[in-house]
Design a protein around this motif. Structure first.
Motif, mmCIF file in Angstrom:
data_model
loop_
_atom_site.group_PDB
_atom_site.id
_atom_site.type_symbol
_atom_site.label_atom_id
_atom_site.label_comp_id
_atom_site.label_asym_id
_atom_site.label_seq_id
_atom_site.Cartn_x
_atom_site.Cartn_y
_atom_site.Cartn_z
ATOM 1 N N PRO A 1 41.472 -46.656 -81.978
ATOM 2 C CA PRO A 1 42.405 -47.778 -82.170
ATOM 3 C C PRO A 1 43.664 -47.611 -81.320
ATOM 4 N N LEU A 2 43.523 -47.827 -80.008
ATOM 5 C CA LEU A 2 44.643 -47.649 -79.089
ATOM 6 C C LEU A 2 45.117 -48.992 -78.554
ATOM 7 N N PRO A 3 46.415 -49.114 -78.268
ATOM 8 C CA PRO A 3 46.899 -50.308 -77.557
ATOM 9 C C PRO A 3 46.279 -50.379 -76.163
ATOM 10 N N HIS A 4 46.287 -51.578 -75.586
ATOM 11 C CA HIS A 4 45.638 -51.761 -74.287
ATOM 12 C C HIS A 4 46.235 -50.843 -73.221
ATOM 13 N N GLY A 5 47.570 -50.774 -73.157
ATOM 14 C CA GLY A 5 48.204 -49.947 -72.134
ATOM 15 C C GLY A 5 47.858 -48.479 -72.270
ATOM 16 N N ALA A 6 47.867 -47.978 -73.516
ATOM 17 C CA ALA A 6 47.535 -46.567 -73.738
ATOM 18 C C ALA A 6 46.073 -46.291 -73.394
ATOM 19 N N ALA A 7 45.191 -47.215 -73.769
ATOM 20 C CA ALA A 7 43.765 -47.037 -73.469
ATOM 21 C C ALA A 7 43.527 -47.024 -71.965
ATOM 22 N N LEU A 8 44.217 -47.906 -71.230
ATOM 23 C CA LEU A 8 44.078 -47.923 -69.770
ATOM 24 C C LEU A 8 44.576 -46.618 -69.163
ATOM 25 N N ALA A 9 45.686 -46.103 -69.669
ATOM 26 C CA ALA A 9 46.205 -44.833 -69.162
ATOM 27 C C ALA A 9 45.210 -43.701 -69.397
ATOM 28 N N VAL A 10 44.606 -43.676 -70.576
ATOM 29 C CA VAL A 10 43.602 -42.647 -70.874
ATOM 30 C C VAL A 10 42.411 -42.767 -69.928
ATOM 31 N N VAL A 11 41.969 -44.008 -69.679
ATOM 32 C CA VAL A 11 40.839 -44.228 -68.775
ATOM 33 C C VAL A 11 41.161 -43.723 -67.371
ATOM 34 N N LEU A 12 42.372 -44.020 -66.887
ATOM 35 C CA LEU A 12 42.759 -43.567 -65.553
ATOM 36 C C LEU A 12 42.813 -42.040 -65.475
ATOM 37 N N VAL A 13 43.357 -41.415 -66.513
ATOM 38 C CA VAL A 13 43.413 -39.950 -66.537
ATOM 39 C C VAL A 13 42.013 -39.354 -66.542
ATOM 40 N N LEU A 14 41.119 -39.946 -67.356
ATOM 41 C CA LEU A 14 39.744 -39.447 -67.420
ATOM 42 C C LEU A 14 39.020 -39.638 -66.084
ATOM 43 N N LEU A 15 39.234 -40.779 -65.436
ATOM 44 C CA LEU A 15 38.583 -41.025 -64.151
ATOM 45 C C LEU A 15 39.082 -40.055 -63.084
ATOM 46 N N ILE A 16 40.401 -39.874 -63.017
ATOM 47 C CA ILE A 16 40.959 -38.957 -62.023
ATOM 48 C C ILE A 16 40.526 -37.524 -62.324
ATOM 49 N N GLY A 17 40.570 -37.155 -63.615
ATOM 50 C CA GLY A 17 40.137 -35.807 -63.987
ATOM 51 C C GLY A 17 38.666 -35.585 -63.728
ATOM 52 N N GLY A 18 37.845 -36.576 -64.049
ATOM 53 C CA GLY A 18 36.409 -36.447 -63.810
ATOM 54 C C GLY A 18 36.083 -36.357 -62.338
ATOM 55 N N LEU A 19 36.762 -37.177 -61.523
ATOM 56 C CA LEU A 19 36.533 -37.114 -60.082
ATOM 57 C C LEU A 19 36.977 -35.765 -59.521
ATOM 58 N N SER A 20 38.099 -35.270 -60.000
ATOM 59 C CA SER A 20 38.563 -33.957 -59.540
ATOM 60 C C SER A 20 37.583 -32.854 -59.924
ATOM 61 N N MET A 21 37.018 -32.954 -61.126
ATOM 62 C CA MET A 21 36.046 -31.950 -61.574
ATOM 63 C C MET A 21 34.778 -32.004 -60.726
ATOM 64 N N LEU A 22 34.317 -33.221 -60.430
ATOM 65 C CA LEU A 22 33.119 -33.356 -59.595
ATOM 66 C C LEU A 22 33.360 -32.794 -58.197
ATOM 67 N N LEU A 23 34.555 -33.052 -57.664
ATOM 68 C CA LEU A 23 34.870 -32.503 -56.348
ATOM 69 C C LEU A 23 34.919 -30.988 -56.380
ATOM 70 N N ALA A 24 35.453 -30.433 -57.481
ATOM 71 C CA ALA A 24 35.530 -28.974 -57.591
ATOM 72 C C ALA A 24 34.143 -28.351 -57.723
ATOM 73 N N LEU A 25 33.255 -29.032 -58.461
ATOM 74 C CA LEU A 25 31.929 -28.473 -58.712
ATOM 75 C C LEU A 25 30.979 -28.690 -57.540
ATOM 76 N N PHE A 26 31.016 -29.903 -56.971
ATOM 77 C CA PHE A 26 30.007 -30.255 -55.962
ATOM 78 C C PHE A 26 30.598 -30.620 -54.612
ATOM 79 N N GLY A 27 31.930 -30.610 -54.508
ATOM 80 C CA GLY A 27 32.548 -31.028 -53.254
ATOM 81 C C GLY A 27 32.136 -30.168 -52.076
ATOM 82 N N THR A 28 32.144 -28.857 -52.274
ATOM 83 C CA THR A 28 31.767 -27.949 -51.188
ATOM 84 C C THR A 28 30.319 -28.148 -50.778
ATOM 85 N N GLN A 29 29.441 -28.279 -51.789
ATOM 86 C CA GLN A 29 28.030 -28.487 -51.489
ATOM 87 C C GLN A 29 27.810 -29.807 -50.757
#
Length: 349
Positions: free
Chosen positions: A57-85
């Motif tokens: 039950p999050l406000p729209h702005g807070a939910a969008l911020a969480v989504v952006l953090v998760l997307l940036i964090g997930g992309l960073s994790m993928l780059l760390a795990l598979f970027g070199t390969q």
């Protein structure tokens, strides 16, 4: 009589509004392509935000911020795990492409179709030269391209943060008698675009996974990089999968002609699975576009707007397709038709 006159006036206003919109699009085409890129990104962010708000039950702005953090964090994790390969395999792919092309040519020379294929290759040399020139021009405008990508990213986040603000602002440009109908059409187009993007993402993930597994089992070099290419290019229907198959097939011939032909067969089978199983299942809950319409839209938008137009041709076609069915076919021509993205879509004929 008065009712008929009002109905006629309403239809004339809709027609004039659509003509005016077409004129504006023609004059501001490049800018509008960037704006639509932001709309596509906003649609993705709004879809993810809506899913998150169903769980928390999050406000729209807070939910969008969480989504952006998760997307940036997930992309960073993928780059760390598979970027070199991925970087290593992409570098290998670039280095081995000349040898792969030579291996394919050597195999062609041993077949009866060799002279015919060489004639076709010679006929395409002019087109290849033009493509190389285009690639050079694109490389020269790299800074401009990066700036446009940045504008699309920032614009998409702004639109996702306050979607109603931009919707209301756009509707204020529409004559009052058709404002409600236009708002409904925009809402239906937005929902249809979200459904299409979600379905396309599922298809891209499945195609990328199937491609990686198949090429790994066949022993084709750089299978991970080729799977990544297949995943990304599958966003462009029809043309993307064909382009993605070329480096994979050529690398297959570096192993052996048998593996090269098996790789070609694997790409064909995967595309048949996508066309006949994956896409029909997805389109039941998404948007089904006529294949011929999509094909011509790809070439039209690609010719008009270059690479950005080609990348955005499919979602732009979805958006315009819904607007035309809602505003032109149903409202102006008074012809009943189903409109993708409408809440009561199943109850219409």
């Amino acid at each position: 009589m008065t009712t008929d006159l009002l109905d006629y006036t309403r239809k004339v206003i809709i027609f004039v509004a659509m003509v005016g919109l077409a004129f504006v699009i023609a004059k501001l085409s490049h800018v509008l392509v960037l704006v639509f890129g932001g709309v596509v990104l906003a649609a993705v962010l709004l879809t993810l935000t809506g899913l998150l708000r169903r769980l928390l039950p999050l406000p729209h702005g807070a939910a969008l911020a969480v989504v952006l953090v998760l997307l940036i964090g997930g992309l960073s994790m993928l780059l760390a795990l598979f970027g070199t390969q991925a970087a290593g395999e992409l570098a290998t792919l670039i280095e081995t492409m000349p040898a792969a092309a030579q291996s394919f040519q050597d195999w062609v020379d041993t077949t009866r179709l060799g002279p015919i294929i060489h004639e076709q290759i010679d006929a395409l040399r002019g087109n290849v030269s033009r493509l190389v020139g285009t690639a050079g021009a694109m490389a020269m405008s790299l800074t401009s391209g990066l700036l446009e990508v940045f504008l699309v990213l920032v614009g998409g986040i702004y639109m996702a943060a306050q979607p109603q603000l931009y919707r209301k602002g756009l509707l204020k440009l529409v004559p009052r008698p058709v404002r409600l109908t236009t708002g409904e059409a925009l809402d239906a187009s937005g929902r249809a675009l979200q459904l299409w993007l979600g379905g396309q993402l599922v298809a891209m993930l499945l195609v990328g996974a199937l491609t990686g597994i198949a090429l790994w089992m066949l022993g084709v070099p750089a299978a991970f990089a080729l799977a990544l290419i297949a995943f990304l290019l599958d966003f462009v229907p029809i043309i993307g999968p064909i382009v993605a198959a070329v480096p994979g097939v050529l690398l297959g011939f570096t192993v052996s002609p048998k593996i090269g032909l098996a790789t070609l067969a694997a790409y064909i089978v995967i595309q048949q699975i996508e066309s006949n199983i994956i896409q029909p299942l997805i389109q039941q809950r998404a948007v089904e576009l006529p294949p011929a319409l999509l094909l011509f839209a790809l070439f039209a938008f690609g010719a008009l707007y270059g690479l950005p137009g080609l990348l955005l041709a499919a979602p732009l076609t979805v958006f315009v397709y819904v607007l035309v069915k809602k505003l032109y076919v149903r409202e102006l021509l008074d012809t009943e038709t189903s409109v993708p993205g409408e809440p009561d879509e199943g109850s219409r004929g």
